[in-house]
Design a protein around this motif. Structure first.
Motif, PDB file in Angstrom:
ATOM      1  N   SER A  89     -14.476   7.610  -4.657  1.00  0.00           N
ATOM      2  CA  SER A  89     -13.083   7.593  -5.092  1.00  0.00           C
ATOM      3  C   SER A  89     -12.928   8.050  -6.542  1.00  0.00           C
ATOM      4  O   SER A  89     -11.956   8.719  -6.877  1.00  0.00           O
ATOM      5  N   GLY A  90     -13.886   7.719  -7.386  1.00  0.00           N
ATOM      6  CA  GLY A  90     -13.836   8.181  -8.776  1.00  0.00           C
ATOM      7  C   GLY A  90     -13.882   9.696  -8.869  1.00  0.00           C
ATOM      8  O   GLY A  90     -13.118  10.308  -9.630  1.00  0.00           O
ATOM      9  N   ASP A  91     -14.761  10.304  -8.079  1.00  0.00           N
ATOM     10  CA  ASP A  91     -14.843  11.774  -8.029  1.00  0.00           C
ATOM     11  C   ASP A  91     -13.545  12.368  -7.504  1.00  0.00           C
ATOM     12  O   ASP A  91     -13.068  13.388  -8.002  1.00  0.00           O
ATOM     13  N   ALA A  92     -12.979  11.732  -6.481  1.00  0.00           N
ATOM     14  CA  ALA A  92     -11.746  12.246  -5.882  1.00  0.00           C
ATOM     15  C   ALA A  92     -10.607  12.258  -6.892  1.00  0.00           C
ATOM     16  O   ALA A  92      -9.881  13.253  -7.013  1.00  0.00           O
ATOM     17  N   ILE A  93     -10.458  11.170  -7.632  1.00  0.00           N
ATOM     18  CA  ILE A  93      -9.386  11.089  -8.625  1.00  0.00           C
ATOM     19  C   ILE A  93      -9.613  12.106  -9.743  1.00  0.00           C
ATOM     20  O   ILE A  93      -8.673  12.747 -10.224  1.00  0.00           O
ATOM     21  N   LYS A  94     -10.865  12.295 -10.124  1.00  0.00           N
ATOM     22  CA  LYS A  94     -11.179  13.308 -11.147  1.00  0.00           C
ATOM     23  C   LYS A  94     -10.788  14.704 -10.663  1.00  0.00           C
ATOM     24  O   LYS A  94     -10.167  15.480 -11.397  1.00  0.00           O
ATOM     25  N   ILE A  95     -11.123  15.022  -9.418  1.00  0.00           N
ATOM     26  CA  ILE A  95     -10.773  16.331  -8.855  1.00  0.00           C
ATOM     27  C   ILE A  95      -9.256  16.477  -8.776  1.00  0.00           C
ATOM     28  O   ILE A  95      -8.705  17.540  -9.088  1.00  0.00           O
ATOM     29  N   LEU A  96      -8.578  15.413  -8.374  1.00  0.00           N
ATOM     30  CA  LEU A  96      -7.121  15.462  -8.279  1.00  0.00           C
ATOM     31  C   LEU A  96      -6.500  15.709  -9.656  1.00  0.00           C
ATOM     32  O   LEU A  96      -5.616  16.559  -9.804  1.00  0.00           O
ATOM     33  N   LYS A  97      -6.966  14.986 -10.664  1.00  0.00           N
ATOM     34  CA  LYS A  97      -6.423  15.165 -12.018  1.00  0.00           C
ATOM     35  C   LYS A  97      -6.663  16.584 -12.529  1.00  0.00           C
ATOM     36  O   LYS A  97      -5.782  17.200 -13.129  1.00  0.00           O
ATOM     37  N   GLU A  98      -7.871  17.094 -12.302  1.00  0.00           N
ATOM     38  CA  GLU A  98      -8.221  18.432 -12.808  1.00  0.00           C
ATOM     39  C   GLU A  98      -7.487  19.545 -12.079  1.00  0.00           C
ATOM     40  O   GLU A  98      -7.310  20.632 -12.620  1.00  0.00           O
ATOM     41  N   ARG A 116       0.813  -1.218   0.000  1.00  0.00           N
ATOM     42  CA  ARG A 116       0.000   0.000   0.000  1.00  0.00           C
ATOM     43  C   ARG A 116       0.847   1.268   0.000  1.00  0.00           C
ATOM     44  O   ARG A 116       0.536   2.221  -0.709  1.00  0.00           O
ATOM     45  N   LEU A 117       1.923   1.294   0.787  1.00  0.00           N
ATOM     46  CA  LEU A 117       2.742   2.513   0.828  1.00  0.00           C
ATOM     47  C   LEU A 117       3.310   2.842  -0.550  1.00  0.00           C
ATOM     48  O   LEU A 117       3.302   3.995  -0.963  1.00  0.00           O
ATOM     49  N   GLN A 118       3.790   1.828  -1.251  1.00  0.00           N
ATOM     50  CA  GLN A 118       4.329   2.044  -2.586  1.00  0.00           C
ATOM     51  C   GLN A 118       3.224   2.398  -3.578  1.00  0.00           C
ATOM     52  O   GLN A 118       3.445   3.162  -4.514  1.00  0.00           O
ATOM     53  N   SER A 119       2.033   1.858  -3.377  1.00  0.00           N
ATOM     54  CA  SER A 119       0.933   2.083  -4.317  1.00  0.00           C
ATOM     55  C   SER A 119       0.483   3.543  -4.351  1.00  0.00           C
ATOM     56  O   SER A 119      -0.101   3.985  -5.343  1.00  0.00           O
ATOM     57  N   TYR A 120       0.769   4.287  -3.292  1.00  0.00           N
ATOM     58  CA  TYR A 120       0.369   5.697  -3.255  1.00  0.00           C
ATOM     59  C   TYR A 120       1.035   6.525  -4.355  1.00  0.00           C
ATOM     60  O   TYR A 120       0.566   7.609  -4.678  1.00  0.00           O
ATOM     61  N   ALA A 121       2.120   6.028  -4.928  1.00  0.00           N
ATOM     62  CA  ALA A 121       2.818   6.780  -5.972  1.00  0.00           C
ATOM     63  C   ALA A 121       1.985   6.904  -7.250  1.00  0.00           C
ATOM     64  O   ALA A 121       2.210   7.808  -8.046  1.00  0.00           O
ATOM     65  N   LYS A 122       1.027   6.025  -7.432  1.00  0.00           N
ATOM     66  CA  LYS A 122       0.177   6.048  -8.630  1.00  0.00           C
ATOM     67  C   LYS A 122      -1.249   6.467  -8.265  1.00  0.00           C
ATOM     68  O   LYS A 122      -1.727   6.159  -7.181  1.00  0.00           O
ATOM     69  N   LEU A 123      -1.903   7.126  -9.185  1.00  0.00           N
ATOM     70  CA  LEU A 123      -3.286   7.561  -8.925  1.00  0.00           C
ATOM     71  C   LEU A 123      -4.195   6.364  -8.688  1.00  0.00           C
ATOM     72  O   LEU A 123      -5.124   6.445  -7.881  1.00  0.00           O
ATOM     73  N   SER A 124      -3.926   5.252  -9.355  1.00  0.00           N
ATOM     74  CA  SER A 124      -4.747   4.060  -9.137  1.00  0.00           C
ATOM     75  C   SER A 124      -4.618   3.580  -7.686  1.00  0.00           C
ATOM     76  O   SER A 124      -5.587   3.092  -7.096  1.00  0.00           O
ATOM     77  N   GLY A 125      -3.437   3.716  -7.111  1.00  0.00           N
ATOM     78  CA  GLY A 125      -3.235   3.334  -5.712  1.00  0.00           C
ATOM     79  C   GLY A 125      -3.999   4.233  -4.760  1.00  0.00           C
ATOM     80  O   GLY A 125      -4.546   3.777  -3.756  1.00  0.00           O
ATOM     81  N   ILE A 126      -4.063   5.520  -5.095  1.00  0.00           N
ATOM     82  CA  ILE A 126      -4.833   6.467  -4.279  1.00  0.00           C
ATOM     83  C   ILE A 126      -6.321   6.140  -4.372  1.00  0.00           C
ATOM     84  O   ILE A 126      -7.032   6.107  -3.364  1.00  0.00           O
ATOM     85  N   GLY A 127      -6.782   5.877  -5.584  1.00  0.00           N
ATOM     86  CA  GLY A 127      -8.190   5.504  -5.763  1.00  0.00           C
ATOM     87  C   GLY A 127      -8.532   4.246  -4.993  1.00  0.00           C
ATOM     88  O   GLY A 127      -9.581   4.165  -4.340  1.00  0.00           O
ATOM     89  N   ASN A 128      -7.651   3.272  -5.034  1.00  0.00           N
ATOM     90  CA  ASN A 128      -7.863   2.021  -4.311  1.00  0.00           C
ATOM     91  C   ASN A 128      -7.890   2.258  -2.802  1.00  0.00           C
ATOM     92  O   ASN A 128      -8.742   1.715  -2.091  1.00  0.00           O
TER      93      ASN A 128
END
Length: 193
Positions: free
Chosen positions: A158-167, A131-143
């Protein structure tokens, strides 16, 4: 939970690291049931959270998430900030993220007896899925956000969160870069040797 940030701010001290990791599961005066070195990590975690809640850059990040997450915006900001730390870890540490994560996992397992049962339930999965390493990718944050929503009162957006982060990636990153030196200095001042 922003595990990576708290573990990083433990200054490679095993007892501080354990206390900092378990702190959310040690309520009130239960801190007194732990050895002083681990209790210091729990107290450090609480101080870091309080400092973070009052920081203007964190407040700015929360504003971007509040329309979707309301009172939980701060929880999501914590996870986003773990992403920025993980994604550029070698900029902030003398070792790479895999090496640091391995140290954290080994330390937590070594101190298994001091870990509350709630943490013992999820720690093996956190380690298995890196999990700690997975934070480096947006998919890890979403998970991570999706898992938290299953096990806490965090809304499953989580989908909304990743969209806001990307934007707003540059804005969140800028806020993180304003916040991070301040929290590093604050936590180093709180660690008494």
């Amino acid at each position: 939970m922003n595990y990576l940030m708290h573990l990083y701010l433990s200054d490679n001290d095993e007892n501080l690291l354990v206390g900092n990791f378990i702190a959310d599961h040690v309520k009130g005066k239960k801190v007194n049931e732990y050895p002083p070195e681990i209790a210091h990590g729990i107290i450090l975690h609480r101080a870091i959270d309080e400092f973070s809640d009052q920081h203007p850059a964190v407040a700015e990040s929360k504003k971007m998430l509040r329309p979707v997450y309301g009172k939980y915006a701060g929880v999501v900001v914590d996870i986003f900030y773990d992403h920025f730390l993980a994604a550029d870890f070698s900029r902030y540490a003398s070792v790479d993220l895999n090496t640091f994560a391995g140290f954290c996992y080994r330390t937590l397992l070594k101190h298994w007896i001091s870990i509350p049962w709630e943490v013992k339930l999820f720690l093996p999965f956190l380690i298995k899925h890196k999990r700690l390493q997975s934070y480096a990718k947006l998919s890890g944050i979403g998970n991570a956000l999706h898992i938290m929503a299953k096990h806490t009162s965090l809304p499953d957006k989580s989908g909304d969160a990743i969209k806001i982060l990307k934007e707003n990636y540059a804005g969140f990153r800028s806020n993180f870069e304003q916040f991070f030196p301040d929290i590093r200095f604050f936590s180093s001042e709180k660690i008494v040797r």
